[in-house]
Design an enzyme around this catalytic site. Structure first.
Site, PDB file in Angstrom:
ATOM      1  N   GLU A  87     -13.713 -32.594  41.585  1.00 37.18           N
ATOM      2  CA  GLU A  87     -13.542 -32.816  43.021  1.00 37.18           C
ATOM      3  C   GLU A  87     -12.152 -32.448  43.549  1.00 37.18           C
ATOM      4  O   GLU A  87     -11.409 -33.302  44.043  1.00 37.18           O
ATOM      5  CB  GLU A  87     -13.862 -34.272  43.377  1.00 37.18           C
ATOM      6  CG  GLU A  87     -15.278 -34.671  43.065  1.00 37.18           C
ATOM      7  CD  GLU A  87     -15.651 -36.065  43.558  1.00 37.18           C
ATOM      8  OE1 GLU A  87     -16.842 -36.396  43.525  1.00 37.18           O
ATOM      9  OE2 GLU A  87     -14.746 -36.815  43.983  1.00 37.18           O
ATOM     10  N   GLU A 292     -22.468 -35.737  39.389  1.00 38.90           N
ATOM     11  CA  GLU A 292     -22.425 -37.114  39.899  1.00 38.90           C
ATOM     12  C   GLU A 292     -23.467 -37.260  40.988  1.00 38.90           C
ATOM     13  O   GLU A 292     -23.586 -36.408  41.866  1.00 38.90           O
ATOM     14  CB  GLU A 292     -21.058 -37.464  40.524  1.00 38.90           C
ATOM     15  CG  GLU A 292     -19.939 -37.745  39.552  1.00 38.90           C
ATOM     16  CD  GLU A 292     -18.660 -38.187  40.271  1.00 38.90           C
ATOM     17  OE1 GLU A 292     -18.750 -38.802  41.360  1.00 38.90           O
ATOM     18  OE2 GLU A 292     -17.573 -37.893  39.767  1.00 38.90           O
TER      19      GLU A 292
END
Length: 367
Positions: A87, A292
Site C-alpha cells: 500500500e 487483503e
C-alpha cells in the site's frame, strides 16, 4: 526492515532478527502454511527518516535494495512469493501528506507525497532487479507489488462523472502500476499534478520496465464518484487536484452498501469484481493475488464474547466478496490466491485495538 537492519543502512545485519524470521518461516512450513513475505509494511528504520528524510530521499532506493537482497539471501530458499511494498499510497498520503501515519509529517508541501511515491516505485523496481539478477535462477520465486484500491463507480452516465471515476482509478492504481507497465504516470496525473509529479529518467524507465511478477490487490470497499470542479479547500492538494466528489450514497439517497465498524468501510461485494476486471483489461491480464480483504467490528469491552462469535455479518461479507472474486475468475481473471484480513484481531495502526478485523476473536481482557 528495522528488525533486519536497525540503522537502515545495511552496514550490519541483526542476527537475532534473521533468527526470528527463520524460526517463523520454518514453523509455518512445518504447519503446512506457504509463506508470502512482505518486505515493507511501513516499518521504516528511524535512522533513515532522521538522517535523510526517509522516502523523500532518492538514496532510499539503494538502501531498500540492500535490505531486499539480505532477505532474499537469508529466506529465499523457503520463501517463493515476495511482496516489496504494501500500500504505497498510504505511506505517501497518510505519512507525508495528512500526517496520521509514521513519520507523521504534515507540512502542507504538495510535492512530498508524490516524491515519496516516486521513490517507492523505484525501490520496488530495484528490489525486483536484484532478485532477477542474483536469486531467480536458483530460487525460482516471484516478486510482486501490493496496491490498495477502492472501486470508483461513476455517479451517473454523464461524461464528466465517467471521467471523474476514471481519474480516481488513475490516482489509486495507475499512480504505482502505470510506470511499471507503461513507463510513466497516467496522463490525468501529469495534467493535474504538473510540476509536483517527478519525471523518470531513461535509466529509471529501463529499471522499472515490467519489473513485476504479480499484482497484489488490497480491496475493502467502493465509492460513488462524481465530477467536482470546485474541490473542498480544506482537503490536501492530492485530493483537490482530482476534482472528484466521493460519496457512499446513490443519487436516490440509498447507501452503496451496509457499513462495517469503520466509517470508511461499506460492504459492496460487486466492487471487487469490477476492480479485478479493470486490472485485467488495463494491464493485460496479469497474475493477481487478493492480498487483503475483510471487515471490522467495533470493540465493545462490555459485550459478551458470544455476541462477537455469532458473526453472521462477517460470514456474509466473505461469502459475498469471495463469491465476487470467483465471478471475476470466471470472467477470465488470473487470480491465484486470496488472503482475508485478518487471521486474528490485531493492532490496527491509528485505531489501535478498537477495531476487530480478525476471523478469529482475540480476548484482550483475559490474556
Amino acid at each position: 526492515w528495522s528488525r533486519i537492519f536497525p540503522d537502515g543502512l545495511g552496514t550490519e545485519i541483526n542476527e537475532q532478527g534473521v533468527a526470528f524470521y527463520n524460526n517463523l518461516i520454518d514453523f509455518m512450513i512445518e504447519k503446512g502454511i506457504q509463506p508470502y513475505a512482505t518486505l515493507y509494511h511501513w516499518d521504516l528504520p528511524h535512522n533513515l527518516q532522521k538522517t535523510m528524510g526517509g522516502w523523500l530521499s532518492d538514496k532510499i532506493v539503494e538502501y531498500f535494495a540492500l535490505y531486499a537482497e539480505a532477505c532474499f539471501a537469508n529466506f529465499g530458499d523457503r520463501v517463493k512469493h515476495w511482496i516489496t511494498i504494501n500500500e504505497p499510497i498510504q505511506t505517501c498520503i497518510n505519512a507525508y501528506g495528512v500526517g496520521i501515519f509514521a513519520p507523521g509529517l504534515c507540512k502542507g508541501v504538495a510535492a512530498e507525497p508524490f516524491l515519496a511515491g516516486h521513490h517507492q516505485i523505484l525501490a520496488h523496481a530495484a528490489a525486483v532487479d536484484v532478485y532477477r539478477r542474483k536469486f531467480k535462477a536458483k530460487q525460482g520465486g516471484q516478486v510482486g507489488f501490493v496496491i490498495d484500491c477502492e472501486w470508483a463507480e461513476p455517479k451517473s452516465d454523464k461524461m464528466e462523472d465517467q471521467a471523474a471515476a476514471a481519474r480516481r482509478m488513475d490516482f489509486q492504481l495507475g499512480w504505482f502500476l502505470d510506470p511499471i507497465y507503461f513507463g510513466d504516470y497516467p496522463e490525468s496525473m501529469r495534467q493535474r499534478v504538473g510540476e509536483y509529479l517527478p519525471k523518470f529518467s531513461e535509466k529509471e524507465r529501463e529499471l522499472m520496465r515490467n519489473k513485476i511478477d504479480f499484482i497484489g490487490l488490497n480491496h475493502y470497499t467502493s465509492r460513488i464518484i462524481g465530477n467536482q470542479p470546485n474541490p473542498q479547500p480544506q482537503e490536501i492538494h492530492f485530493y483537490q487536484v482530482q476534482q472528484i466528489e466521493r460519496t457512499d450514497k446513490w443519487i436516490s439517497g440509498e447507501a452503496i452498501g451496509e457499513r462495517a465498524a469503520s466509517e470508511w468501510l461499506l460492504i459492496v461485494p460487486w466492487g471487487i469484481r469490477k476492480t479485478i476486471n479493470y486490472i485485467v483489461k488495463k494491464y493485460e491480464n496479469p497474475i493477481i493475488y487478493v492480498t487483503e480483504n475483510g471487515m471490522d467490528d467495533e470493540d465493545d469491552p462490555s459485550a459478551p464474547v458470544d455476541q462477537f462469535l455469532n458473526d453472521t455479518k462477517r460470514v456474509n461479507f466473505f461469502k459475498g466478496y469471495v463469491g465476487a472474486v470467483a465471478q471475476a475468475i470466471k470472467d477470465g481473471a488470473d487470480v491465484r490466491g486470496y488472503f482475508a484480513w485478518s487471521f486474528v484481531d490485531n493492532f490496527e495502526w491509528a485505531m489501535g485495538f478498537t477495531k476487530r478485523f480478525g476471523i478469529v476473536y482475540v480476548d484482550y481482557k483475559n490474556g
